[in-house]
Design an enzyme around this catalytic site. Structure first.
Site, PDB file in Angstrom:
ATOM      1  N   GLN A 169     -14.130   5.875   2.089  1.00 12.59           N
ATOM      2  CA  GLN A 169     -13.903   4.756   3.016  1.00 12.59           C
ATOM      3  C   GLN A 169     -14.617   5.043   4.341  1.00 12.59           C
ATOM      4  O   GLN A 169     -15.118   6.154   4.529  1.00 12.59           O
ATOM      5  CB  GLN A 169     -12.400   4.547   3.250  1.00 12.59           C
ATOM      6  CG  GLN A 169     -11.880   3.293   2.574  1.00 12.59           C
ATOM      7  CD  GLN A 169     -10.415   3.025   2.810  1.00 12.59           C
ATOM      8  OE1 GLN A 169      -9.667   3.880   3.255  1.00 12.59           O
ATOM      9  NE2 GLN A 169      -9.991   1.816   2.488  1.00 12.59           N
ATOM     10  N   TRP A 208      -3.980   6.073   2.566  1.00 11.86           N
ATOM     11  CA  TRP A 208      -5.340   5.517   2.611  1.00 11.86           C
ATOM     12  C   TRP A 208      -6.140   6.243   3.689  1.00 11.86           C
ATOM     13  O   TRP A 208      -5.607   6.541   4.766  1.00 11.86           O
ATOM     14  CB  TRP A 208      -5.295   4.022   2.943  1.00 11.86           C
ATOM     15  CG  TRP A 208      -5.453   3.140   1.745  1.00 11.86           C
ATOM     16  CD1 TRP A 208      -6.606   2.535   1.338  1.00 11.86           C
ATOM     17  CD2 TRP A 208      -4.454   2.755   0.790  1.00 11.86           C
ATOM     18  NE1 TRP A 208      -6.369   1.803   0.189  1.00 11.86           N
ATOM     19  CE2 TRP A 208      -5.071   1.923  -0.164  1.00 11.86           C
ATOM     20  CE3 TRP A 208      -3.108   3.049   0.639  1.00 11.86           C
ATOM     21  CZ2 TRP A 208      -4.386   1.374  -1.245  1.00 11.86           C
ATOM     22  CZ3 TRP A 208      -2.416   2.502  -0.433  1.00 11.86           C
ATOM     23  CH2 TRP A 208      -3.053   1.673  -1.360  1.00 11.86           C
ATOM     24  N   ASN A 209      -7.419   6.458   3.387  1.00 11.00           N
ATOM     25  CA  ASN A 209      -8.278   7.287   4.221  1.00 11.00           C
ATOM     26  C   ASN A 209      -8.401   6.792   5.673  1.00 11.00           C
ATOM     27  O   ASN A 209      -7.980   7.470   6.611  1.00 11.00           O
ATOM     28  CB  ASN A 209      -9.639   7.362   3.497  1.00 11.00           C
ATOM     29  CG  ASN A 209     -10.671   8.200   4.172  1.00 11.00           C
ATOM     30  OD1 ASN A 209     -10.718   8.295   5.384  1.00 11.00           O
ATOM     31  ND2 ASN A 209     -11.539   8.813   3.378  1.00 11.00           N
ATOM     32  N   GLU A 247      -0.919  -7.054   9.331  1.00  9.77           N
ATOM     33  CA  GLU A 247      -2.162  -6.440   8.834  1.00  9.77           C
ATOM     34  C   GLU A 247      -3.382  -7.129   9.469  1.00  9.77           C
ATOM     35  O   GLU A 247      -4.318  -6.492   9.911  1.00  9.77           O
ATOM     36  CB  GLU A 247      -2.201  -6.567   7.306  1.00  9.77           C
ATOM     37  CG  GLU A 247      -3.372  -5.850   6.660  1.00  9.77           C
ATOM     38  CD  GLU A 247      -3.354  -5.957   5.129  1.00  9.77           C
ATOM     39  OE1 GLU A 247      -2.529  -6.720   4.587  1.00  9.77           O
ATOM     40  OE2 GLU A 247      -4.163  -5.270   4.493  1.00  9.77           O
ATOM     41  N   ASP A 288      -6.977   4.263   7.194  1.00  9.68           N
ATOM     42  CA  ASP A 288      -5.655   3.970   7.778  1.00  9.68           C
ATOM     43  C   ASP A 288      -5.057   5.234   8.393  1.00  9.68           C
ATOM     44  O   ASP A 288      -4.432   5.201   9.462  1.00  9.68           O
ATOM     45  CB  ASP A 288      -4.675   3.477   6.703  1.00  9.68           C
ATOM     46  CG  ASP A 288      -5.049   2.118   6.149  1.00  9.68           C
ATOM     47  OD1 ASP A 288      -6.019   2.042   5.378  1.00  9.68           O
ATOM     48  OD2 ASP A 288      -4.366   1.125   6.486  1.00  9.68           O
ATOM     49  N   GLY A 295     -14.022  -0.890   3.152  1.00  8.12           N
ATOM     50  CA  GLY A 295     -12.773  -1.313   3.770  1.00  8.12           C
ATOM     51  C   GLY A 295     -12.689  -2.833   3.865  1.00  8.12           C
ATOM     52  O   GLY A 295     -11.611  -3.393   3.873  1.00  8.12           O
ATOM     53  N   ASP A 329     -12.859  -5.447   1.855  1.00  4.21           N
ATOM     54  CA  ASP A 329     -12.847  -5.637   0.401  1.00  4.21           C
ATOM     55  C   ASP A 329     -13.570  -6.883  -0.108  1.00  4.21           C
ATOM     56  O   ASP A 329     -14.410  -6.812  -0.974  1.00  4.21           O
ATOM     57  CB  ASP A 329     -11.399  -5.714  -0.111  1.00  4.21           C
ATOM     58  CG  ASP A 329     -10.607  -4.453   0.173  1.00  4.21           C
ATOM     59  OD1 ASP A 329     -11.044  -3.641   1.014  1.00  4.21           O
ATOM     60  OD2 ASP A 329      -9.548  -4.285  -0.454  1.00  4.21           O
ATOM     61  N   ARG A 340      -5.224 -13.034  -0.250  1.00  2.00           N
ATOM     62  CA  ARG A 340      -5.755 -11.850  -0.944  1.00  2.00           C
ATOM     63  C   ARG A 340      -7.042 -12.212  -1.691  1.00  2.00           C
ATOM     64  O   ARG A 340      -7.361 -13.388  -1.883  1.00  2.00           O
ATOM     65  CB  ARG A 340      -4.704 -11.339  -1.953  1.00  2.00           C
ATOM     66  CG  ARG A 340      -3.447 -10.757  -1.338  1.00  2.00           C
ATOM     67  CD  ARG A 340      -3.663  -9.435  -0.665  1.00  2.00           C
ATOM     68  NE  ARG A 340      -4.195  -8.427  -1.560  1.00  2.00           N
ATOM     69  CZ  ARG A 340      -4.589  -7.213  -1.175  1.00  2.00           C
ATOM     70  NH1 ARG A 340      -4.509  -6.859   0.086  1.00  2.00           N
ATOM     71  NH2 ARG A 340      -5.074  -6.352  -2.043  1.00  2.00           N
ATOM     72  N   TYR A 399       0.848  -1.215   0.000  1.00  2.00           N
ATOM     73  CA  TYR A 399       0.000   0.000   0.000  1.00  2.00           C
ATOM     74  C   TYR A 399       0.877   1.256   0.000  1.00  2.00           C
ATOM     75  O   TYR A 399       1.107   1.860   1.052  1.00  2.00           O
ATOM     76  CB  TYR A 399      -0.905   0.006   1.235  1.00  2.00           C
ATOM     77  CG  TYR A 399      -1.813  -1.194   1.362  1.00  2.00           C
ATOM     78  CD1 TYR A 399      -2.787  -1.476   0.406  1.00  2.00           C
ATOM     79  CD2 TYR A 399      -1.723  -2.042   2.463  1.00  2.00           C
ATOM     80  CE1 TYR A 399      -3.631  -2.578   0.528  1.00  2.00           C
ATOM     81  CE2 TYR A 399      -2.567  -3.142   2.594  1.00  2.00           C
ATOM     82  CZ  TYR A 399      -3.515  -3.406   1.620  1.00  2.00           C
ATOM     83  OH  TYR A 399      -4.346  -4.485   1.763  1.00  2.00           O
ATOM     84  N   TYR A 450       1.704  -0.306  -7.383  1.00  2.00           N
ATOM     85  CA  TYR A 450       0.298  -0.445  -6.982  1.00  2.00           C
ATOM     86  C   TYR A 450      -0.620  -0.361  -8.182  1.00  2.00           C
ATOM     87  O   TYR A 450      -0.426   0.454  -9.092  1.00  2.00           O
ATOM     88  CB  TYR A 450      -0.099   0.651  -5.978  1.00  2.00           C
ATOM     89  CG  TYR A 450      -1.525   0.456  -5.485  1.00  2.00           C
ATOM     90  CD1 TYR A 450      -1.799  -0.466  -4.483  1.00  2.00           C
ATOM     91  CD2 TYR A 450      -2.588   1.166  -6.051  1.00  2.00           C
ATOM     92  CE1 TYR A 450      -3.105  -0.677  -4.043  1.00  2.00           C
ATOM     93  CE2 TYR A 450      -3.896   0.957  -5.619  1.00  2.00           C
ATOM     94  CZ  TYR A 450      -4.149   0.039  -4.624  1.00  2.00           C
ATOM     95  OH  TYR A 450      -5.428  -0.176  -4.209  1.00  2.00           O
TER      96      TYR A 450
END
Ligand code: DGY
Length: 417
Positions: free
Chosen positions: A99, A31-32, A380, A34, A154, A156, A189, A27, A79
């Protein structure tokens, strides 16, 4: 090194000067949600840097109030999909979706931890209100908040989206190369099937220049979601309280709170005795018990009927709360949002329970989350059965959760306001 110092070091390492990467490689942008966690984590030891994080995030706000889920400050070919695919139309190259709106709630905590930040908070308050107004204008279905892309929630690849994803025709999406699976084991993933649909939804949004009115007409994916509804409800309560202390008129926010309280009721699925996501096009529930079902307490909703199912989910896991009910078909303990336990969600759920007096479950979630980090560092997410770390490592928001809540140091030193 003490775990506490390691957590701080992770925030420093991921700091790009004004914004923080969730983790290197996987990443590489801002990110919003995060960032909202990062701001809070920094505030435990460097308040100035904490405020800066939110200010940088809001520098990417669109003129309609939308706050993007990714800001592409410096292009990174590692990315996908990047700014050329998203074609965002804000002041900084960005994605076109948002998000979970947790920023106001973290700002409220930051203000208690660092009252000297009041002037900066007041400036951000107006921007937060514009963002919340955008949700209220464009995203409601019977008062519950919808997501228009799985990435928006968020969560996903949560099973919540499976039925709506089946309605997406991916003809003509073209060739593309995923980057995420070069950083992380593909079994942890989302699948290619998911990615095709993620991409199609991005292409649809870009095709109407992210005009919400147009997008609503053509987007097959519109799901009313507990994550969004509960986080926005909580965020509006915090925004109202801060606004009152700043002498602002909060009448409109009071009305939003009432609307969302009614909307939250429409997410209660009697069949699973839990809060569920609902397809806004068909009205059908998805029948999914997830960690988002347990965000009701965080939203200030005291519903004793919601407890048994959540407790059963906790009993079925060794550590904390799984992202998907371990007893359900399709539970995958290592695949992202289809099973793993996430410290960030454990914090939102656990702190909400703590505030609403459900201390036994709150303590359990916090203790489990602390053990995960002690055993396996700042990953994570983790396998909820074995504790195995998964996804990216040296993760910013996991380190922030240690610093602000889960770490084994006195509550007075934690960022729980
Ligand atoms: C990703 O790239 O996996 C992100 O979750 C999308 O925001």
């Amino acid at each position: 090194m003490r775990l506490h110092d390691k957590a701080k070091a992770i925030l420093r390492q991921n700091d790009q000067g004004g914004y923080t990467l969730p983790t290197f490689g996987l990443y590489p942008y801002q990110w919003n949600w995060d960032s909202a966690f990062a701001a809070w984590g920094f505030t435990t030891f460097d308040p100035d840097r904490g405020w800066r994080e939110l200010e940088t995030l809001f520098s990417g706000q669109w003129d309609d109030g939308m706050l993007p889920h990714i800001l592409f400050h410096r292009i990174d070919p590692g990315y996908f999909p990047g700014p050329e695919v998203w074609q965002g139309r804000g002041p900084i190259p960005s994605s076109g979706i948002t998000q979970p709106p947790v920023a106001a709630s973290f700002m409220a905590k930051m203000l208690v931890m660092h009252p000297d930040g009041k002037t900066r908070a007041r400036a951000l308050w107006k921007k937060l209100k514009a963002w919340h107004a955008w949700f209220m204008e464009w995203r409601l279905d019977q008062g519950a908040v919808c997501v228009t892309h799985p990435w928006e929630a968020g969560r996903d690849n949560a099973p919540d989206w499976d039925s709506a994803m089946r309605t997406i025709d991916v003809t003509g999406i073209g060739e593309y190369t995923r980057r995420d699976t070069s950083h992380v084991d593909p079994s942890m993933r989302p699948t290619k099937y998911d990615y095709d649909r993620y991409l199609k939804l991005v292409q649809l949004g870009a095709s109407v220049n992210w005009d919400q009115r147009e997008l609503k007409k053509i987007n097959p994916f519109r799901v009313a979601d507990p994550t969004m509804t509960f986080t926005l409800l909580r965020a509006n309560r915090d925004l109202r309280d801060m606004g009152q202390s700043f002498g602002e008129d909060v009448t409109q926010i009071e009305n939003w709170i009432k609307t969302l309280e009614d909307g939250a009721k429409t997410l209660w699925n009697e069949n699973i005795k839990g809060y569920d996501s609902r397809d806004a096009h068909t009205g059908a529930f998805n029948g999914v018990l997830s960690n988002a079902s347990a965000l009701c307490w965080y939203a200030g909703i005291d519903n004793a009927e919601a407890r048994p199912a959540v407790e059963r989910m906790m009993d079925a896991a060794t550590y904390g709360l799984a992202s998907f009910n371990p007893e359900a078909d399709g539970f995958e303990p290592l695949r992202y949002w289809r099973g793993p336990t996430w410290p960030i969600m454990n914090f939102l759920v656990g702190s909400g329970m703590e505030e609403m007096g459900i201390s036994d479950l709150a303590d359990r979630i916090r203790t489990d989350t602390r053990h995960l980090m002690k055993l396996n560092g700042f990953a994570e997410y983790y396998d909820p059965l074995t504790g195995k770390p998964a996804g990216g490592d040296s993760f910013t928001w996991t380190a922030a959760v240690w610093l602000g809540w889960a770490g084994d140091f006195p509550k007075s030193e934690r960022g729980v306001a």
